[in-house]
Design a protein around this motif. Structure first.
Motif, PDB file in Angstrom:
ATOM      1  N   VAL A   4     -23.109 -21.628 -21.140  1.00  0.00           N
ATOM      2  CA  VAL A   4     -22.280 -22.822 -21.003  1.00  0.00           C
ATOM      3  C   VAL A   4     -21.083 -22.424 -20.150  1.00  0.00           C
ATOM      4  CG1 VAL A   4     -20.924 -24.559 -22.225  1.00  0.00           C
ATOM      5  CG2 VAL A   4     -23.014 -23.636 -23.281  1.00  0.00           C
ATOM      6  N   ASP A   5     -20.901 -23.126 -19.032  1.00  0.00           N
ATOM      7  CA  ASP A   5     -19.824 -22.790 -18.097  1.00  0.00           C
ATOM      8  C   ASP A   5     -18.443 -22.918 -18.749  1.00  0.00           C
ATOM      9  OD1 ASP A   5     -21.485 -22.260 -15.893  1.00  0.00           O
ATOM     10  OD2 ASP A   5     -21.601 -24.389 -15.379  1.00  0.00           O
ATOM     11  N   PRO A   6     -17.448 -22.214 -18.188  1.00  0.00           N
ATOM     12  CA  PRO A   6     -16.079 -22.321 -18.700  1.00  0.00           C
ATOM     13  C   PRO A   6     -15.615 -23.777 -18.701  1.00  0.00           C
ATOM     14  CG  PRO A   6     -16.239 -20.491 -17.175  1.00  0.00           C
ATOM     15  CD  PRO A   6     -17.536 -21.255 -17.076  1.00  0.00           C
ATOM     16  N   HIS A   7     -14.944 -24.151 -19.788  1.00  0.00           N
ATOM     17  CA  HIS A   7     -14.482 -25.525 -19.922  1.00  0.00           C
ATOM     18  C   HIS A   7     -13.374 -25.639 -20.965  1.00  0.00           C
ATOM     19  CE1 HIS A   7     -17.511 -25.184 -23.111  1.00  0.00           C
ATOM     20  NE2 HIS A   7     -16.845 -26.147 -23.746  1.00  0.00           N
ATOM     21  N   THR A   8     -12.897 -26.846 -21.157  1.00  0.00           N
ATOM     22  CA  THR A   8     -11.914 -27.152 -22.178  1.00  0.00           C
ATOM     23  C   THR A   8     -12.239 -28.532 -22.746  1.00  0.00           C
ATOM     24  OG1 THR A   8      -9.550 -27.233 -22.684  1.00  0.00           O
ATOM     25  CG2 THR A   8     -10.223 -28.194 -20.588  1.00  0.00           C
ATOM     26  N   HIS A   9     -11.441 -28.959 -23.713  1.00  0.00           N
ATOM     27  CA  HIS A   9     -11.566 -30.304 -24.283  1.00  0.00           C
ATOM     28  C   HIS A   9     -10.165 -30.890 -24.402  1.00  0.00           C
ATOM     29  CE1 HIS A   9     -15.789 -29.702 -25.361  1.00  0.00           C
ATOM     30  NE2 HIS A   9     -15.431 -28.473 -25.731  1.00  0.00           N
ATOM     31  N   GLY A  10     -10.070 -32.210 -24.454  1.00  0.00           N
ATOM     32  CA  GLY A  10      -8.784 -32.880 -24.528  1.00  0.00           C
ATOM     33  C   GLY A  10      -8.278 -33.095 -25.938  1.00  0.00           C
ATOM     34  N   THR A  11      -8.834 -32.368 -26.900  1.00  0.00           N
ATOM     35  CA  THR A  11      -8.401 -32.486 -28.290  1.00  0.00           C
ATOM     36  C   THR A  11      -8.619 -31.162 -29.006  1.00  0.00           C
ATOM     37  OG1 THR A  11      -8.581 -33.844 -30.298  1.00  0.00           O
ATOM     38  CG2 THR A  11     -10.637 -33.317 -29.166  1.00  0.00           C
ATOM     39  N   ASN A  12      -7.929 -30.961 -30.110  1.00  0.00           N
ATOM     40  CA  ASN A  12      -8.144 -29.776 -30.939  1.00  0.00           C
ATOM     41  C   ASN A  12      -9.530 -29.864 -31.582  1.00  0.00           C
ATOM     42  OD1 ASN A  12      -5.424 -29.100 -30.474  1.00  0.00           O
ATOM     43  ND2 ASN A  12      -4.771 -30.189 -32.302  1.00  0.00           N
ATOM     44  N   TYR A  13     -10.111 -28.704 -31.847  1.00  0.00           N
ATOM     45  CA  TYR A  13     -11.395 -28.714 -32.546  1.00  0.00           C
ATOM     46  C   TYR A  13     -11.644 -27.375 -33.225  1.00  0.00           C
ATOM     47  CZ  TYR A  13     -13.806 -25.740 -29.217  1.00  0.00           C
ATOM     48  OH  TYR A  13     -14.205 -24.676 -28.463  1.00  0.00           O
ATOM     49  N   PHE A  14     -12.632 -27.403 -34.128  1.00  0.00           N
ATOM     50  CA  PHE A  14     -13.122 -26.135 -34.656  1.00  0.00           C
ATOM     51  C   PHE A  14     -14.634 -26.158 -34.631  1.00  0.00           C
ATOM     52  CE2 PHE A  14     -13.218 -28.394 -38.727  1.00  0.00           C
ATOM     53  CZ  PHE A  14     -14.350 -27.889 -39.340  1.00  0.00           C
ATOM     54  N   GLU A  15     -15.186 -24.950 -34.596  1.00  0.00           N
ATOM     55  CA  GLU A  15     -16.633 -24.787 -34.500  1.00  0.00           C
ATOM     56  C   GLU A  15     -17.061 -23.784 -35.562  1.00  0.00           C
ATOM     57  OE1 GLU A  15     -18.884 -24.590 -30.608  1.00  0.00           O
ATOM     58  OE2 GLU A  15     -18.660 -22.470 -31.105  1.00  0.00           O
ATOM     59  N   TYR A  16     -18.102 -24.123 -36.311  1.00  0.00           N
ATOM     60  CA  TYR A  16     -18.645 -23.264 -37.359  1.00  0.00           C
ATOM     61  C   TYR A  16     -20.063 -22.865 -36.957  1.00  0.00           C
ATOM     62  CZ  TYR A  16     -20.444 -21.798 -41.889  1.00  0.00           C
ATOM     63  OH  TYR A  16     -21.011 -21.082 -42.911  1.00  0.00           O
ATOM     64  N   VAL A  17     -20.324 -21.563 -36.911  1.00  0.00           N
ATOM     65  CA  VAL A  17     -21.660 -21.072 -36.539  1.00  0.00           C
ATOM     66  C   VAL A  17     -22.542 -21.052 -37.777  1.00  0.00           C
ATOM     67  CG1 VAL A  17     -22.992 -19.186 -35.532  1.00  0.00           C
ATOM     68  CG2 VAL A  17     -20.679 -19.660 -34.687  1.00  0.00           C
ATOM     69  N   ILE A  18     -23.647 -21.797 -37.714  1.00  0.00           N
ATOM     70  CA  ILE A  18     -24.599 -21.862 -38.830  1.00  0.00           C
ATOM     71  C   ILE A  18     -25.630 -20.744 -38.722  1.00  0.00           C
ATOM     72  CG2 ILE A  18     -26.416 -23.261 -39.895  1.00  0.00           C
ATOM     73  CD1 ILE A  18     -24.796 -25.723 -39.002  1.00  0.00           C
ATOM     74  N   SER A  19     -26.200 -20.575 -37.525  1.00  0.00           N
ATOM     75  CA  SER A  19     -27.206 -19.527 -37.339  1.00  0.00           C
ATOM     76  C   SER A  19     -27.194 -19.065 -35.890  1.00  0.00           C
ATOM     77  CB  SER A  19     -28.599 -20.040 -37.716  1.00  0.00           C
ATOM     78  OG  SER A  19     -28.994 -21.088 -36.848  1.00  0.00           O
ATOM     79  N   GLY A  20     -27.802 -17.904 -35.646  1.00  0.00           N
ATOM     80  CA  GLY A  20     -27.829 -17.336 -34.304  1.00  0.00           C
ATOM     81  C   GLY A  20     -26.479 -16.764 -33.937  1.00  0.00           C
ATOM     82  N   GLU A  21     -26.262 -16.627 -32.626  1.00  0.00           N
ATOM     83  CA  GLU A  21     -24.977 -16.103 -32.188  1.00  0.00           C
ATOM     84  C   GLU A  21     -24.649 -16.610 -30.798  1.00  0.00           C
ATOM     85  OE1 GLU A  21     -25.464 -11.818 -32.277  1.00  0.00           O
ATOM     86  OE2 GLU A  21     -25.866 -11.789 -30.133  1.00  0.00           O
ATOM     87  N   GLN A  22     -23.363 -16.555 -30.514  1.00  0.00           N
ATOM     88  CA  GLN A  22     -22.873 -16.881 -29.187  1.00  0.00           C
ATOM     89  C   GLN A  22     -21.749 -15.909 -28.850  1.00  0.00           C
ATOM     90  OE1 GLN A  22     -20.890 -20.701 -28.893  1.00  0.00           O
ATOM     91  NE2 GLN A  22     -20.191 -20.569 -31.006  1.00  0.00           N
ATOM     92  N   THR A  23     -21.636 -15.598 -27.576  1.00  0.00           N
ATOM     93  CA  THR A  23     -20.556 -14.741 -27.121  1.00  0.00           C
ATOM     94  C   THR A  23     -19.636 -15.578 -26.258  1.00  0.00           C
ATOM     95  OG1 THR A  23     -22.043 -12.824 -27.122  1.00  0.00           O
ATOM     96  CG2 THR A  23     -20.004 -12.618 -25.866  1.00  0.00           C
ATOM     97  N   VAL A  24     -18.366 -15.625 -26.646  1.00  0.00           N
ATOM     98  CA  VAL A  24     -17.356 -16.368 -25.902  1.00  0.00           C
ATOM     99  C   VAL A  24     -16.411 -15.328 -25.316  1.00  0.00           C
ATOM    100  CG1 VAL A  24     -15.598 -18.163 -25.995  1.00  0.00           C
ATOM    101  CG2 VAL A  24     -17.571 -18.281 -27.542  1.00  0.00           C
ATOM    102  N   GLY A  25     -16.436 -15.213 -23.990  1.00  0.00           N
ATOM    103  CA  GLY A  25     -15.685 -14.119 -23.364  1.00  0.00           C
ATOM    104  C   GLY A  25     -16.311 -12.804 -23.792  1.00  0.00           C
ATOM    105  N   LYS A  26     -15.558 -11.982 -24.521  1.00  0.00           N
ATOM    106  CA  LYS A  26     -16.081 -10.701 -25.007  1.00  0.00           C
ATOM    107  C   LYS A  26     -16.294 -10.695 -26.515  1.00  0.00           C
ATOM    108  CE  LYS A  26     -13.928  -8.076 -21.306  1.00  0.00           C
ATOM    109  NZ  LYS A  26     -12.998  -7.009 -20.947  1.00  0.00           N
ATOM    110  N   THR A  27     -16.076 -11.850 -27.172  1.00  0.00           N
ATOM    111  CA  THR A  27     -16.164 -11.924 -28.628  1.00  0.00           C
ATOM    112  C   THR A  27     -17.479 -12.558 -29.059  1.00  0.00           C
ATOM    113  OG1 THR A  27     -13.760 -12.173 -28.730  1.00  0.00           O
ATOM    114  CG2 THR A  27     -15.008 -12.749 -30.709  1.00  0.00           C
ATOM    115  N   VAL A  28     -18.180 -11.892 -29.965  1.00  0.00           N
ATOM    116  CA  VAL A  28     -19.444 -12.397 -30.495  1.00  0.00           C
ATOM    117  C   VAL A  28     -19.176 -13.135 -31.805  1.00  0.00           C
ATOM    118  CG1 VAL A  28     -21.747 -11.780 -31.340  1.00  0.00           C
ATOM    119  CG2 VAL A  28     -20.725 -10.500 -29.436  1.00  0.00           C
TER     120      VAL A  28
END
Length: 87
Positions: A4-28
């Motif tokens: 997923v390309d670099p981006h932003t959103h116009g509101t605050n948010y939170f994300e909860y990982v249910i399964s699998g993994e994602q790496t954002v920058g250098k953080t898994v």
């Protein structure tokens, strides 16, 4: 393996990982991890792990949930939008 390309959103948010993994920058982030972001915070790319990634994302305001591309992704989005305009 999706990215997923670099981006932003116009509101605050939170994300909860249910399964699998994602790496954002250098953080898994894996199952049980939570990621918070303030409106306008840029991040990415997001690289999805080999087994995919299922998340729940909660936006503070629905009107700010749209993805706003950043960097090269922004330039590409602008070019695509211009290409769709009939002159």
């Amino acid at each position: 393996g999706e990215v997923v390309d670099p981006h932003t959103h116009g509101t605050n948010y939170f994300e909860y990982v249910i399964s699998g993994e994602q790496t954002v920058g250098k953080t898994v982030f894996g199952p049980g991890d939570i990621r918070f972001a303030k409106a306008g915070t840029g991040y990415g790319p997001i690289r999805i792990g080999p087994d995919g990634c299922t998340v729940v994302i909660v936006f503070q305001e629905a009107t700010g949930a749209n993805t706003i591309p950043l960097g090269n992704a922004k330039a590409m989005a602008v070019a695509e939008a211009i290409a769709e305009v009939d002159f």
